[in-house]
Design a protein around this motif. Structure first.
Motif, PDB file in Angstrom:
ATOM      1  N   ASP A   7       0.703  -0.876   0.007  1.00 43.71           N
ATOM      2  CA  ASP A   7      -0.274   0.183  -0.521  1.00 43.71           C
ATOM      3  C   ASP A   7       0.912   1.330  -0.303  1.00 43.71           C
ATOM      4  N   GLU A   8       1.479   1.368   0.796  1.00 43.14           N
ATOM      5  CA  GLU A   8       3.137   2.097   0.733  1.00 43.14           C
ATOM      6  C   GLU A   8       3.658   3.119  -0.679  1.00 43.14           C
ATOM      7  N   ILE A   9       4.135   1.382  -1.040  1.00 42.12           N
ATOM      8  CA  ILE A   9       4.626   1.612  -2.588  1.00 42.12           C
ATOM      9  C   ILE A   9       3.561   1.987  -3.461  1.00 42.12           C
ATOM     10  N   SER A  10       2.723   1.760  -2.829  1.00 40.47           N
ATOM     11  CA  SER A  10       1.676   1.833  -4.230  1.00 40.47           C
ATOM     12  C   SER A  10       1.168   3.352  -4.249  1.00 40.47           C
ATOM     13  N   LYS A  11       0.917   4.221  -2.896  1.00 45.53           N
ATOM     14  CA  LYS A  11       1.110   5.593  -2.739  1.00 45.53           C
ATOM     15  C   LYS A  11       2.037   6.512  -2.890  1.00 45.53           C
ATOM     16  N   MET A  12       3.528   5.759  -3.248  1.00 43.36           N
ATOM     17  CA  MET A  12       4.545   6.140  -4.076  1.00 43.36           C
ATOM     18  C   MET A  12       4.257   7.024  -5.210  1.00 43.36           C
ATOM     19  N   GLY A  13       3.749   6.199  -5.900  1.00 42.30           N
ATOM     20  CA  GLY A  13       3.172   6.207  -7.364  1.00 42.30           C
ATOM     21  C   GLY A  13       3.889   5.644  -8.262  1.00 42.30           C
ATOM     22  N   LEU A  14       4.738   4.595  -7.712  1.00 45.39           N
ATOM     23  CA  LEU A  14       5.248   3.275  -8.505  1.00 45.39           C
ATOM     24  C   LEU A  14       4.435   1.977  -8.210  1.00 45.39           C
ATOM     25  N   GLU A  15       4.884   1.889  -9.682  1.00 47.49           N
ATOM     26  CA  GLU A  15       4.200   0.411 -10.224  1.00 47.49           C
ATOM     27  C   GLU A  15       4.824  -0.424  -9.582  1.00 47.49           C
ATOM     28  N   ILE A  16       4.445  -1.509  -9.272  1.00 48.10           N
ATOM     29  CA  ILE A  16       4.183  -3.378  -8.912  1.00 48.10           C
ATOM     30  C   ILE A  16       4.218  -4.698  -9.435  1.00 48.10           C
ATOM     31  N   PHE A  17       5.784  -4.998  -9.730  1.00 49.43           N
ATOM     32  CA  PHE A  17       5.539  -6.557 -10.695  1.00 49.43           C
ATOM     33  C   PHE A  17       5.414  -7.711  -9.996  1.00 49.43           C
ATOM     34  N   TYR A  18       4.825  -8.112  -9.981  1.00 46.98           N
ATOM     35  CA  TYR A  18       5.877  -9.866  -9.878  1.00 46.98           C
ATOM     36  C   TYR A  18       6.621 -10.757 -10.625  1.00 46.98           C
ATOM     37  N   VAL A  19       7.359 -10.991 -10.342  1.00 42.33           N
ATOM     38  CA  VAL A  19       8.914 -12.220 -11.368  1.00 42.33           C
ATOM     39  C   VAL A  19       8.996 -13.196 -10.457  1.00 42.33           C
ATOM     40  N   THR A  20       8.426 -14.591 -10.770  1.00 38.39           N
ATOM     41  CA  THR A  20       8.765 -15.677 -10.497  1.00 38.39           C
ATOM     42  C   THR A  20       8.964 -16.028 -11.513  1.00 38.39           C
TER      43      THR A  20
END
Length: 244
Positions: A7-20
């Motif tokens: 949630d905090e990272i999203s509030k920074m305006g950064l995109e989150i990706f999941y690499v597995t």
């Protein structure tokens, strides 16, 4: 603290990706699992070795006229079909794809051997030796299946898709118009996550944990090391926020 960090990272305006490196599940199955953890994620933000393998094949010239034999899960086979590729159940074939397979058997080693002796190119989804399963007990990874066929055929894979190779993160960067220095790879494995970041030239944060705390890889050092996921917020705010 995972949900709070996301949630905090999203509030920074950064995109989150999941690499597995997971080659057993399709992206839809991985998304469903994340939703079960209360993490809402777009399938396009998931990069798995199963999907990356299918995309790698789909990008090859003249691939629609080729036959692909996959030793692996239904999730892997579905990713290959989703790219409009031709799957066959037995040799002869043009490509042999090997992924994680809980139903791996001597018969499948025979099939893989026949495929390679028949001239098929050998594609491995990843070379993960083992992973922590239920009760923190280590279980064999995809490398166990790949190595069995490699031993029988005396032929190494022609290409390995998953981490620490850069196929997944390179695809991510191209699709989302990102430069390496605009990406921060966060992972709990120096051997796979941090090594991939190093090979690609992006930033890296190693999440130290009981399974990988003693892991050493020559010439691979994470840019940052954290012992708790909550520390990731401080690392990003102090080092990356103004440059991304």
């Amino acid at each position: 603290g995972m949900l709070n960090v996301i949630d905090e990272i999203s509030k920074m305006g950064l995109e989150i990706f999941y690499v597995t490196n997971n080659s057993a599940k399709s992206r839809e199955e991985i998304a469903s699992k994340l939703v079960g953890f209360s993490i809402n994620v777009d399938v396009d933000h998931i990069y798995s070795s199963s999907c990356a393998t299918a995309v790698y094949l789909a990008d090859l010239p003249g691939i629609t006229q080729k036959r692909i034999l996959a030793i692996g899960s239904d999730g892997l086979k579905n990713e290959i079909r989703n790219q409009g590729l031709c799957l066959v159940e037995e040799p002869p074939c043009d490509f042999l794809v090997v992924g994680y397979d809980v139903n791996f058997s001597y018969e499948k080693i025979c099939i893989g051997l026949d495929a390679i002796l028949g001239g098929a190119r050998f594609v491995a989804c990843n070379l993960v030796a083992n992973y922590p399963g239920e009760g923190k007990k280590l279980k064999p990874g995809c490398s166990a299946m790949v190595s069995a066929i490699e031993a029988a055929s005396q032929k190494k894979p022609d290409v390995v898709i998953g981490k620490p190779n850069v196929h997944m993160i390179e695809r991510l960067a191209i699709k989302h118009s990102l430069k390496p220095d605009e990406i921060v790879m966060v992972g709990d494995s120096v051997e796979y996550d941090i090594a991939m970041a190093k090979h690609f030239g992006c930033h890296s944060v190693f999440l130290n944990n009981e399974h990988c705390s003693g892991e050493k890889v020559e010439n691979i050092t994470p840019e940052f090391t954290i012992n708790d996921l909550a520390m990731l917020i401080q690392v990003i705010e102090g080092n990356f926020k103004c440059t991304m």
